[in-house]
Write a protein that holds these residues in place. Structure first.
Motif, PDB file in Angstrom:
ATOM      1  N   LEU A 169       0.931  -0.968  -0.130  1.00 17.30           N
ATOM      2  CA  LEU A 169      -0.102   0.117   0.144  1.00 17.30           C
ATOM      3  C   LEU A 169       0.738   1.306  -0.191  1.00 17.30           C
ATOM      4  O   LEU A 169       0.437   2.311  -0.608  1.00 17.30           O
ATOM      5  N   VAL A 170       1.881   1.189   0.611  1.00 11.98           N
ATOM      6  CA  VAL A 170       2.900   2.061   0.703  1.00 11.98           C
ATOM      7  C   VAL A 170       4.366   1.625   0.237  1.00 11.98           C
ATOM      8  O   VAL A 170       4.907   0.667   0.983  1.00 11.98           O
ATOM      9  N   PRO A 171       4.916   1.605  -0.898  1.00 10.94           N
ATOM     10  CA  PRO A 171       6.208   1.032  -1.245  1.00 10.94           C
ATOM     11  C   PRO A 171       7.167   1.009  -0.242  1.00 10.94           C
ATOM     12  O   PRO A 171       7.409   2.299   0.313  1.00 10.94           O
ATOM     13  N   ASN A 172       7.831  -0.157  -0.003  1.00 17.89           N
ATOM     14  CA  ASN A 172       8.754  -0.273   0.962  1.00 17.89           C
ATOM     15  C   ASN A 172       8.736   0.133   2.226  1.00 17.89           C
ATOM     16  O   ASN A 172       9.509   0.338   3.056  1.00 17.89           O
ATOM     17  N   LYS A 173       7.298   0.125   2.592  1.00 20.80           N
ATOM     18  CA  LYS A 173       6.942   0.061   4.128  1.00 20.80           C
ATOM     19  C   LYS A 173       6.460  -1.331   4.461  1.00 20.80           C
ATOM     20  O   LYS A 173       5.545  -1.957   3.778  1.00 20.80           O
ATOM     21  N   PRO A 174       6.762  -1.740   5.397  1.00 20.91           N
ATOM     22  CA  PRO A 174       6.348  -3.239   5.867  1.00 20.91           C
ATOM     23  C   PRO A 174       4.989  -3.322   5.968  1.00 20.91           C
ATOM     24  O   PRO A 174       4.270  -2.527   6.876  1.00 20.91           O
ATOM     25  N   ASN A 175       4.207  -4.517   5.719  1.00 20.95           N
ATOM     26  CA  ASN A 175       2.887  -4.889   6.133  1.00 20.95           C
ATOM     27  C   ASN A 175       2.762  -5.566   7.594  1.00 20.95           C
ATOM     28  O   ASN A 175       4.145  -5.500   8.475  1.00 20.95           O
ATOM     29  N   VAL A 176       1.674  -6.000   7.872  1.00 17.11           N
ATOM     30  CA  VAL A 176       1.543  -6.589   9.167  1.00 17.11           C
ATOM     31  C   VAL A 176       2.242  -7.494   9.437  1.00 17.11           C
ATOM     32  O   VAL A 176       2.880  -8.094  10.825  1.00 17.11           O
ATOM     33  N   TYR A 177       3.220  -8.301   8.588  1.00 19.75           N
ATOM     34  CA  TYR A 177       3.862  -9.342   8.866  1.00 19.75           C
ATOM     35  C   TYR A 177       5.482  -8.988   8.522  1.00 19.75           C
ATOM     36  O   TYR A 177       6.158 -10.037   8.367  1.00 19.75           O
ATOM     37  N   GLY A 178       5.543  -7.831   8.413  1.00 22.97           N
ATOM     38  CA  GLY A 178       6.831  -7.542   8.296  1.00 22.97           C
ATOM     39  C   GLY A 178       7.452  -7.310   6.946  1.00 22.97           C
ATOM     40  O   GLY A 178       8.806  -7.073   6.565  1.00 22.97           O
ATOM     41  N   LEU A 179       6.625  -8.043   5.867  1.00 22.83           N
ATOM     42  CA  LEU A 179       6.990  -8.051   4.273  1.00 22.83           C
ATOM     43  C   LEU A 179       6.924  -6.773   3.781  1.00 22.83           C
ATOM     44  O   LEU A 179       5.981  -5.928   3.871  1.00 22.83           O
ATOM     45  N   LEU A 180       8.011  -6.478   3.041  1.00 25.86           N
ATOM     46  CA  LEU A 180       8.054  -5.259   2.067  1.00 25.86           C
ATOM     47  C   LEU A 180       7.724  -5.562   0.801  1.00 25.86           C
ATOM     48  O   LEU A 180       7.464  -6.788   0.204  1.00 25.86           O
ATOM     49  N   GLY A 181       7.415  -4.451  -0.017  1.00 26.91           N
ATOM     50  CA  GLY A 181       6.994  -4.714  -1.299  1.00 26.91           C
ATOM     51  C   GLY A 181       7.310  -3.472  -2.303  1.00 26.91           C
ATOM     52  O   GLY A 181       7.561  -2.330  -1.999  1.00 26.91           O
ATOM     53  N   SER A 182       7.269  -3.652  -3.692  1.00 30.62           N
ATOM     54  CA  SER A 182       7.453  -2.575  -4.441  1.00 30.62           C
ATOM     55  C   SER A 182       6.256  -2.448  -5.495  1.00 30.62           C
ATOM     56  O   SER A 182       5.154  -2.777  -5.156  1.00 30.62           O
ATOM     57  N   ALA A 183       6.558  -1.421  -6.709  1.00 27.12           N
ATOM     58  CA  ALA A 183       5.232  -1.350  -7.231  1.00 27.12           C
ATOM     59  C   ALA A 183       4.860  -2.750  -8.095  1.00 27.12           C
ATOM     60  O   ALA A 183       3.514  -2.513  -8.359  1.00 27.12           O
ATOM     61  N   ALA A 184       5.661  -3.807  -7.837  1.00 34.91           N
ATOM     62  CA  ALA A 184       4.949  -5.133  -8.651  1.00 34.91           C
ATOM     63  C   ALA A 184       3.743  -5.548  -7.685  1.00 34.91           C
ATOM     64  O   ALA A 184       2.861  -6.296  -8.118  1.00 34.91           O
ATOM     65  N   ASN A 185       3.790  -5.126  -6.502  1.00 35.27           N
ATOM     66  CA  ASN A 185       2.634  -5.475  -5.617  1.00 35.27           C
ATOM     67  C   ASN A 185       1.614  -4.491  -5.103  1.00 35.27           C
ATOM     68  O   ASN A 185       1.112  -4.224  -4.059  1.00 35.27           O
ATOM     69  N   ALA A 186       1.663  -3.272  -5.809  1.00 29.37           N
ATOM     70  CA  ALA A 186       0.837  -2.160  -5.711  1.00 29.37           C
ATOM     71  C   ALA A 186      -0.415  -2.486  -5.938  1.00 29.37           C
ATOM     72  O   ALA A 186      -0.642  -3.246  -6.829  1.00 29.37           O
ATOM     73  N   PRO A 187      -1.601  -2.131  -5.344  1.00 27.95           N
ATOM     74  CA  PRO A 187      -2.872  -2.304  -5.496  1.00 27.95           C
ATOM     75  C   PRO A 187      -3.373  -1.692  -6.623  1.00 27.95           C
ATOM     76  O   PRO A 187      -2.983  -0.567  -7.276  1.00 27.95           O
ATOM     77  N   ALA A 188      -4.294  -2.449  -7.377  1.00 31.51           N
ATOM     78  CA  ALA A 188      -5.092  -2.068  -8.759  1.00 31.51           C
ATOM     79  C   ALA A 188      -6.345  -2.575  -8.958  1.00 31.51           C
ATOM     80  O   ALA A 188      -6.466  -3.675  -7.974  1.00 31.51           O
ATOM     81  N   PRO A 189      -7.331  -1.918  -9.571  1.00 33.93           N
ATOM     82  CA  PRO A 189      -8.846  -2.620  -9.653  1.00 33.93           C
ATOM     83  C   PRO A 189      -8.562  -4.192 -10.166  1.00 33.93           C
ATOM     84  O   PRO A 189      -7.978  -4.440 -11.051  1.00 33.93           O
ATOM     85  N   GLY A 190      -8.923  -5.159  -9.271  1.00 36.08           N
ATOM     86  CA  GLY A 190      -9.256  -6.246  -9.690  1.00 36.08           C
ATOM     87  C   GLY A 190      -7.998  -7.172  -9.664  1.00 36.08           C
ATOM     88  O   GLY A 190      -8.040  -8.328  -9.804  1.00 36.08           O
ATOM     89  N   LYS A 191      -6.816  -6.617  -9.150  1.00 33.13           N
ATOM     90  CA  LYS A 191      -5.660  -7.304  -9.046  1.00 33.13           C
ATOM     91  C   LYS A 191      -5.487  -8.120  -7.651  1.00 33.13           C
ATOM     92  O   LYS A 191      -6.270  -7.929  -6.559  1.00 33.13           O
ATOM     93  N   ARG A 192      -4.970  -9.269  -7.649  1.00 32.82           N
ATOM     94  CA  ARG A 192      -4.606 -10.101  -6.714  1.00 32.82           C
ATOM     95  C   ARG A 192      -3.451  -9.743  -5.821  1.00 32.82           C
ATOM     96  O   ARG A 192      -2.335  -9.362  -6.426  1.00 32.82           O
ATOM     97  N   MET A 193      -3.421  -9.671  -4.466  1.00 35.10           N
ATOM     98  CA  MET A 193      -2.379  -9.156  -3.626  1.00 35.10           C
ATOM     99  C   MET A 193      -1.356 -10.394  -3.627  1.00 35.10           C
ATOM    100  O   MET A 193      -1.804 -11.386  -3.558  1.00 35.10           O
ATOM    101  N   LEU A 194      -0.026 -10.021  -3.285  1.00 32.65           N
ATOM    102  CA  LEU A 194       0.850 -11.065  -3.312  1.00 32.65           C
ATOM    103  C   LEU A 194       0.521 -11.847  -1.947  1.00 32.65           C
ATOM    104  O   LEU A 194       0.185 -11.108  -0.963  1.00 32.65           O
ATOM    105  N   SER A 195       0.688 -13.253  -2.008  1.00 26.99           N
ATOM    106  CA  SER A 195       0.477 -13.943  -0.849  1.00 26.99           C
ATOM    107  C   SER A 195       1.777 -14.970  -0.442  1.00 26.99           C
ATOM    108  O   SER A 195       2.632 -15.188  -1.478  1.00 26.99           O
ATOM    109  N   SER A 196       1.863 -15.165   0.655  1.00 32.90           N
ATOM    110  CA  SER A 196       2.927 -16.172   1.160  1.00 32.90           C
ATOM    111  C   SER A 196       2.424 -17.676   1.259  1.00 32.90           C
ATOM    112  O   SER A 196       3.113 -18.548   1.779  1.00 32.90           O
ATOM    113  N   MET A 197       1.087 -18.133   1.054  1.00 31.83           N
ATOM    114  CA  MET A 197       0.681 -19.159   1.045  1.00 31.83           C
ATOM    115  C   MET A 197       1.481 -20.175   0.087  1.00 31.83           C
ATOM    116  O   MET A 197       1.777 -20.083  -1.106  1.00 31.83           O
TER     117      MET A 197
END
Length: 576
Positions: free
Chosen positions: A432-460
């Motif tokens: 949601l904010v590039p290179n800021k950790p989510n609740v699990y401490g995982l970071l992300g880039s524009a590759a995992n930025a939100p967009a309409p109908g997009k699937r969020m990255l998962s660790s499953m």
């Protein structure tokens, strides 16, 4: 610990040489499902095994098998029953990812029933006025929820892989929701933990706080609204959830509470079938999850790095050191490259190439930890421990490895009035904010930025492991630790451990940032811990860990073993 400048230059040169080696020959070691795992196995077990995190769910799966269903029908029964009895970890308001093996023809497929961003998604909703992440909107209430995928996924399983009508496979969950069950300690504690947030939503209070307080041990808890929702799903398929009565109630509830869902969001949801990732490791073939899961890529990358070492000849400290260093490098790439394959072009051939892995392997010092700051600079927080997994092998040899989630414990805590549907809070899995950790401490880039109908990255990381004489079905909850727990389970299986030994073994985890090794108490003896510390690793004890559920098949004896994690008292692994 600080490395001298010439050490950093050497490390950079080795990383660059990895890229050169990849460019010279880009043939990956990881491929679509192929031999030996996709071959039709010559034998059938003749009996079935199921391991899940709750005995009600395991028994539901066995009940459906007894009615003539196969592993995929049983999976529907297990998943839907978990929605009723384990809402802290999964449910029909969430999503799942599954790796399936069909015995009749060896067909293997990955089912992506991951949640998607609503069409009206706006990143501004997840920012405070100063531009920092708004954690409340990302984790609580309807803005935190993605469009659920689990109901569509259950319909897909029944229509394409099951033998029974969907309503028959949902029957145990419907009965349990209507007649009631006694919640286990973990559910009771989860409700107590999130009570403050639950009280923000009237329908959530009605569901989770009967009598205006959390349920008590021994109390029968009923969920008639969810029973009705599951009935409509069984009667009308996807239309029973994504259109009509249920859909209208959900959309109305979401919008009344400040969310932005529309009828089109639900109507347009689609299950995706994808080719699994497979990787060969010392005579075993691992079949695992592709993006939008990050788990399979990371597991494959780690195994490719480790394939250049003979771990059996090392003491525990040096073996662990190499595994940690491989984890570190895989998670660095996880943060930079991965996202929804329908939206993002990812360099999977590079990430999964044995030559890229060989280059990364050369950057590992055999007796010294590599500070993550030498690979790149970023920061993270504690990994979380939620989600759920179950494993199934039926008498014919059909296999289902399925991981389900609503993300954080009890998801968004928001229940849609009149449906019993607890919505997920998967929007937090986007960057949601590039290179800021989510609740699990995982970071992300524009590759995992939100967009309409997009699937969020998962660790499953649902996975199946095929060897010459043994097969394992494996997966785990645990936030970002899912990936490393599954990896360690795979290595334990390859080392010869049985199902009970795999789920009970002590665990450790490194996710690149924060630069530390999370360790389950008792995982290392004092000498091993001291050696790892001397190498430069920072060890930090933590609890809890995810609840792994494993089924193994010994092809020599034709014996199945099913084991549920002993960390979860209400789990059950049963062979029938």
């Amino acid at each position: 610990m600080k490395f001298p400048l010439n050490g950093r230059v050497t490390l950079l040169a080795l990383l660059l040489s990895a890229s050169v080696a990849y460019a010279a020959d880009s043939r990956p070691s990881v491929s679509p499902a192929a031999t030996p795992s996709s071959r039709v196995l010559a034998q059938r077990p003749g009996h079935a095994g199921i391991a899940s995190a709750n005995f009600h769910a395991t028994e539901a799966g066995l009940e459906v098998l007894a009615k003539g269903g196969n592993a995929f029908d049983a999976a529907i029964a297990v998943a839907s029953t978990l929605s009723v009895v384990e809402p802290e970890s999964s449910g029909i308001g969430g999503g799942f990812m599954a790796v399936l093996h069909r015995a009749s023809d060896g067909h293997e497929i990955f089912i992506d029933a991951r949640e998607t961003a609503p069409l009206a998604v706006d990143t501004k909703d997840y920012l405070n006025a100063d531009g920092t992440p708004n954690r409340d909107n990302a984790l609580n209430g309807p803005l935190s929820a993605g469009i659920p995928g689990e109901p569509a996924g259950l319909v897909w399983l029944a229509a394409h892989y099951g033998k029974l009508p969907l309503k028959d496979s949902l029957a145990p969950a419907i009965r349990t929701a209507r007649d009631g069950f006694e919640p286990d300690v973990r559910l009771i504690n989860s409700i107590a933990e999130r009570e403050k947030d639950i009280r923000r939503w009237p329908a959530s209070v009605s569901k989770f706080l009967p009598g205006d307080k959390p349920p008590a041990a021994g109390q029968v808890w009923r969920d008639p609204d969810q029973a009705r929702t599951l009935e409509l799903l069984g009667e009308h398929g996807a239309d029973g959830f994504y259109r009509g009565e249920t859909a209208k109630k959900i959309v109305d509830a979401v919008r009344a509470a400040g969310g932005k869902w529309t009828a089109k969001d639900l109507e347009s949801y689609q299950v995706k079938e994808r080719t699994p990732i497979t990787v060969d490791y010392h005579g075993y073939r691992v079949v695992t999850a592709p993006p939008a899961s990050s788990g399979g890529v990371a597991v494959a990358q780690i195994l490719n790095i480790l394939s250049g070492f003979d771990l059996t000849k090392l003491d525990e400290a040096h073996r662990t050191h190499l595994v940690i260093e491989a984890m570190r490098r895989a998670f660095r790439d996880h943060n930079d490259y991965l996202g929804d394959p329908d939206f993002v072009k990812m360099p999977l051939d590079m990430l999964l190439s044995p030559y890229y892995a060989a280059g990364l392997r050369q950057t590992i010092l055999l007796d010294r930890a590599t500070p993550s700051s030498m690979l790149a600079a970023s920061q993270g927080t504690d990994p979380g421990m939620h989600t759920t997994h179950f494993s199934v092998i039926d008498a014919d040899g059909n296999i289902a490895s399925i991981t389900l989630t609503v993300n954080y414990v009890l998801g968004s805590t928001f229940v849609a009035q009149g449906t019993g549907v607890l919505l997920n809070d998967e929007m937090d899995d986007f960057a949601l904010v590039p290179n800021k950790p989510n609740v699990y401490g995982l970071l992300g880039s524009a590759a995992n930025a939100p967009a309409p109908g997009k699937r969020m990255l998962s660790s499953m990381t649902p996975s199946i492991v095929f060897g010459a004489d043994r097969v394992a079905v494996i997966g785990s909850p645990g936030g970002s630790t899912i990936i490393t727990q599954v990896l360690e389970g795979i290595l334990a299986f390859i080392d010869g451990k049985d199902a009970a030994g795999i789920v009970a073994q002590k665990r450790f985890h490194h996710q690149y940032m924060p630069d530390r090794v999370d360790v389950e108490p008792g995982a290392f003896d004092p000498a091993t811990a001291a050696t790892l510390t001397q190498m430069g690793h920072t060890l930090k004890e933590r609890n809890p860990w995810g609840f792994m559920n494993v089924v193994t098949w010994d092809l020599k004896s034709n014996k199945l073993d099913a084991a549920s994690d002993p960390r979860r008292q209400s789990g059950l692994g049963r062979v029938q």
